[in-house]
Design an enzyme around this catalytic site. Structure first.
Site, PDB file in Angstrom:
ATOM      1  N   GLU A 126      22.336  10.285 -46.214  1.00 13.74           N
ATOM      2  CA  GLU A 126      20.865  10.368 -46.252  1.00 13.74           C
ATOM      3  C   GLU A 126      20.396  10.887 -47.602  1.00 13.74           C
ATOM      4  OE1 GLU A 126      19.204  12.359 -42.746  1.00 13.74           O
ATOM      5  OE2 GLU A 126      17.533  13.085 -43.940  1.00 13.74           O
ATOM      6  N   ASP A 153      16.849  12.284 -49.312  1.00 12.10           N
ATOM      7  CA  ASP A 153      15.504  12.706 -48.878  1.00 12.10           C
ATOM      8  C   ASP A 153      14.577  13.140 -49.987  1.00 12.10           C
ATOM      9  OD1 ASP A 153      16.216  12.687 -46.155  1.00 12.10           O
ATOM     10  OD2 ASP A 153      16.916  14.760 -46.233  1.00 12.10           O
ATOM     11  N   GLU A 195      11.111  15.220 -49.491  1.00 13.11           N
ATOM     12  CA  GLU A 195      10.211  15.827 -48.512  1.00 13.11           C
ATOM     13  C   GLU A 195       9.135  16.602 -49.265  1.00 13.11           C
ATOM     14  OE1 GLU A 195      12.802  16.586 -44.526  1.00 13.11           O
ATOM     15  OE2 GLU A 195      13.201  17.971 -46.176  1.00 13.11           O
TER      16      GLU A 195
END
Ligand SMILES: *[C@@H]1O[C@H](CO)[C@@H](O)[C@H](O)[C@H]1NC(C)=O
Ligand SMILES: *[C@@H]1O[C@H](CO)[C@@H](O)[C@H](O)[C@H]1NC(C)=O
Ligand SMILES: *[C@@H]1O[C@H](CO)[C@@H](O)[C@H](O)[C@H]1NC(C)=O
Ligand SMILES: *[C@@H]1O[C@H](CO)[C@@H](O)[C@H](O)[C@H]1NC(C)=O
Ligand SMILES: *[C@@H]1O[C@H](CO)[C@@H](O)[C@H](O)[C@H]1NC(C)=O
Length: 290
Positions: free
Chosen positions: A103, A105, A107
């Site tokens: 993953e 990311d 954010e």
């Protein structure tokens, strides 16, 4: 009465009009061509040239790509929740499925009006994350759209903001560090309430009197190798992914300009780096060693 040439003209005009409508529909539907809502469709507004993710007391929402990809360059523009966005998190990420997933990311952690957003990035490989970095931005991400990019090749994963590298996770397989390269990932976006941790460590809660909170996404650009779920290989022209511009040997290492930008970002905008967190990691993680 209409002359034949007039009627021809009328039908060709009608055809052009039809074509224009068709093209318009196609260009207005690039979101739904590549993506679908995967959480709370009633909270995601598809306006054609942009989509709005909304969060209220009932729910946040999110979308995901219909396909999965193995390496590539994904970019989109986001205008983040404005005003009091404390407690909210807007995310743009790639992820594979399952407990041993990979993953990448982005954010965006909201804040009180006038206080800065933080951008948290993370990298999971084979199910293990805990590789957070946090940065402030050099602009207000709520007043305008800015471009956020994930560039993923065999050499590194690069997180870019308006073309400026925020973070580089280099492939250090030679030093026995796992690198995301075997699992195709989907592309996702979401907006949700994370007031248990997001803003000032969870001290500042979401003020629901400001709901609905809205983040707007547009200009989705997916320049990546599509993965076939049927036979587990990349499709057609991508069968040799190293032929692609994002993976040419010239991409090995950063240009002088990009290195300088990365250095500037680290000096001016890095506020947290797991590599330097000796409380969490008395032994620095292997990938943090040069
Ligand atoms: C990935 O994680 C699984 C457990 O979730 C483990 O069995 C496997 O050995 C790991 N793969 C590598 C390459 O370390
Ligand atoms: C919010 O603003 C405060 C005060 O400037 C700052 O300490 C914090 O890092 C900012 N961001 C988040 C997500 O808490
Ligand atoms: C929430 O926002 C409202 C409207 O701006 C404000 O009056 C109230 O004080 C805020 N609540 C908290 C806990 O800050
Ligand atoms: C659709 O594609 C066009 C042309 O690439 C772009 O200008 C537009 O922003 C895209 N729309 C969305 C919703 O991404
Ligand atoms: C794998 O499946 C895709 C369709 O999903 C097809 O286009 C491709 O040719 C297949 N590749 C192989 C090696 O069979």
């Amino acid at each position: 009465m209409m002359s034949p040439s007039n009627s021809n003209l009328t039908s060709s005009t009608a055809f052009l009009l039809y074509l224009a409508i068709l093209l318009n529909v196609v260009s207005a539907h690039n979101f739904s061509k590549l993506f679908q809502c995967n959480w709370a469709p009633d909270h995601l507004v598809d306006e054609g040239d942009q989509i709005k993710l909304t969060l209220d007391t009932a729910s946040g929402c999110g979308f995901g790509s219909k396909r999965k990809y193995l390496f590539g360059k994904i970019s989109l523009e986001i205008k983040l929740v404005e005003g009091d966005s404390a407690g909210t998190v807007t995310a743009f990420y790639m992820s594979s499925d399952g407990p041993s997933h990979d993953e990448l990311d982005f954010e965006f952690l909201g804040n009180l009006s006038g206080d800065p957003y933080l951008v948290q990035t993370n990298v999971y490989v084979n199910g293990t994350g805990d590789r957070e970095q946090r940065h402030t931005l050099w602009f207000d991400p709520t007043t305008d759209f800015h471009t956020y990019t994930l560039l993923w090749n065999h050499y590194y994963v690069m997180f870019l903001v308006d073309g400026v590298p925020l973070r580089v996770f280099a492939n250090k397989e030679e030093a026995n560090v796992l690198y995301p390269k075997n699992q195709a990932m989907g592309i996702y976006g979401s907006l949700w309430n994370a007031d248990d941790w997001a803003t000032q460590g969870g001290m500042v809660k979401t003020n629901w009197s400001h709901a609905p909170f809205v983040s707007t996404f547009r200009s989705f650009k997916v320049d990546a190798c599509e993965f076939s779920p049927e036979n587990g290989t990349v499709i057609g022209k991508c069968s040799n992914v190293r032929q692609y511009h994002w993976d040419k040997s010239a991409m090995n290492g950063l240009s002088k300009h990009k290195s300088q930008q990365l250095k500037w970002v680290r000096e001016k905008h890095l506020v947290y780096d797991y590599c330097e967190d000796t409380v969490r990691f008395p032994e620095p993680p292997k990938e943090c060693l040069n």
